[in-house]
Design a protein around this motif. Sequence first.
Motif, PDB file in Angstrom:
ATOM      1  N   TRP A 218      27.275 -10.830   2.783  1.00  0.00           N
ATOM      2  CA  TRP A 218      26.277 -10.482   1.761  1.00  0.00           C
ATOM      3  C   TRP A 218      26.534  -9.095   1.196  1.00  0.00           C
ATOM      4  O   TRP A 218      26.338  -8.856   0.001  1.00  0.00           O
TER       5      TRP A 218
ATOM      6  N   ALA B 215      19.961  -8.040   5.257  1.00  0.00           N
ATOM      7  CA  ALA B 215      21.288  -7.642   4.789  1.00  0.00           C
ATOM      8  C   ALA B 215      21.201  -6.979   3.419  1.00  0.00           C
ATOM      9  O   ALA B 215      21.914  -6.001   3.139  1.00  0.00           O
TER      10      ALA B 215
ATOM     11  N   VAL C 101      25.799 -10.682   7.310  1.00  0.00           N
ATOM     12  CA  VAL C 101      25.521  -9.357   6.777  1.00  0.00           C
ATOM     13  C   VAL C 101      26.727  -8.807   6.004  1.00  0.00           C
ATOM     14  O   VAL C 101      26.595  -8.310   4.884  1.00  0.00           O
ATOM     15  N   CYS C 102      27.918  -8.919   6.604  1.00  0.00           N
ATOM     16  CA  CYS C 102      29.124  -8.400   5.940  1.00  0.00           C
ATOM     17  C   CYS C 102      29.428  -9.177   4.661  1.00  0.00           C
ATOM     18  O   CYS C 102      29.786  -8.588   3.634  1.00  0.00           O
TER      19      CYS C 102
ATOM     20  N   THR D 134      22.371  -3.177   2.738  1.00  0.00           N
ATOM     21  CA  THR D 134      23.366  -2.868   1.711  1.00  0.00           C
ATOM     22  C   THR D 134      22.861  -1.814   0.740  1.00  0.00           C
ATOM     23  O   THR D 134      23.593  -0.892   0.350  1.00  0.00           O
TER      24      THR D 134
END
Length: 327
Positions: free
Chosen positions: A65, A312, A62-63, A316
Motif C-alpha cells: 500500500w 497503512a 503495508v509495504c 504512509t
Amino acid sequence: MTATTVVTDEGGQRISAAPDVLDSQTPTGAARDARPRQEITPGGLGERLSLVSSACLVLALVCGWMLLQLLVLGGLAHTRSQSILYAKFRSELAQATAPTGELDYNGKPLQPGAPVALLTIPAIGLQQVVVDGTASGDLTAGPGHLRDTPLPGQAGWSWVLGKGSTDGAPFGKLTRLAKGDQITALTGEGKVVYTVVDVRRAGDPVPAVPSGASGGLLTLATADGHGFLSALRASSAVYVDATTDKALTDGPVASAVPASELVMARDTSALPVITLLLALLTGLVLAISVARRHFRSALVWLVSTPVVIALAWAVTDQVTRLLPNLM
C-alpha cells in the motif's frame, strides 16, 4: 481380561499356558485412552507459525500500500488538491482577496497550504497552483513557496520548491528546461514573466538578482534524481533560476522558517505519530493471529484487511514526512 492358550501332550496332560500373543498385542479401550494426544498448546509451534504468517501478510499489505500510495494514489490526490486550490485561488483573484505576502486580506498570517500563486511553464506543460509552505506535508498538494522569501512575481529573490518523484511529481521535468524558456507567475498583484537563465546543482555559481526596484530572481528547486529510487538516494537538489526586470512590489515575508521547510529537509515531528501507528499495527497482528485460531482464515482476513489498509494509509502519510521534502 487376558486370554490364554493351553498346550497338552498326547496323554492329555497339561504342559503350559501362555497368554494369547495376538490378544496381548491388542490394546484395550483403557490402554488406548491412556495414549498421549497431540494438541496445539499456547506458545506451541502452531501458534508461532500463525503469528509469523499473520505478521508477514500484514507487513506485505503495508509495504504494498505504501508503494501504491506514493507512486499512484498520491498522484490522484495531488490532481484533486490542485483542482480545489485552483478554484479557490481563482475565486480569491476575482474578489481581490488573493494574498500579496505572508498575510491574508484580514492581516492575519497565512495558513500552510493556502494558495498564493499560479505558476505556468509552457516548455514542460506545467501549470500548478503554488501553496504557502514547503514542509513535506505541504508539498503533497503542489509546489510550495518558501515563506521567508517574496512571493513569485515580486521584487527580490523568490523560491518555490516542488516534489520530483512522488505525489504527482509536479517538478519531475524541471531539468528539461533550458536557457531562454519562460515561466509565468500570477499572484494577487498581477502577472510576471520570467526567463530561465540557468539550470544548476549544488556548488554551481548562483546568478545575481537583477538590480533595480523591479528586478526579480525566481528559483525553482526539486530533488536531483530521475525516478523514485534515484530520488530516494538523492541527497542534493537541482535548481532552475529565472530572472525578470518587471517584478512587482514585494509584500511581507516570514522572518524565519523551521528546518523542516528548507531544501531537502525532513519533518521529524511525524515520529511520535508513526510510533503510535506501528503499535496499533502490532496489536492488530496479535489480534489476527488469535482470531485465526478460532475462525476461518478467509473470514478473518476479509474483516481485518480494510483495517490494515486504513492503518497503512495513515502510516504512509506520516512516513512521507520523514522523506526529503523534494523527493
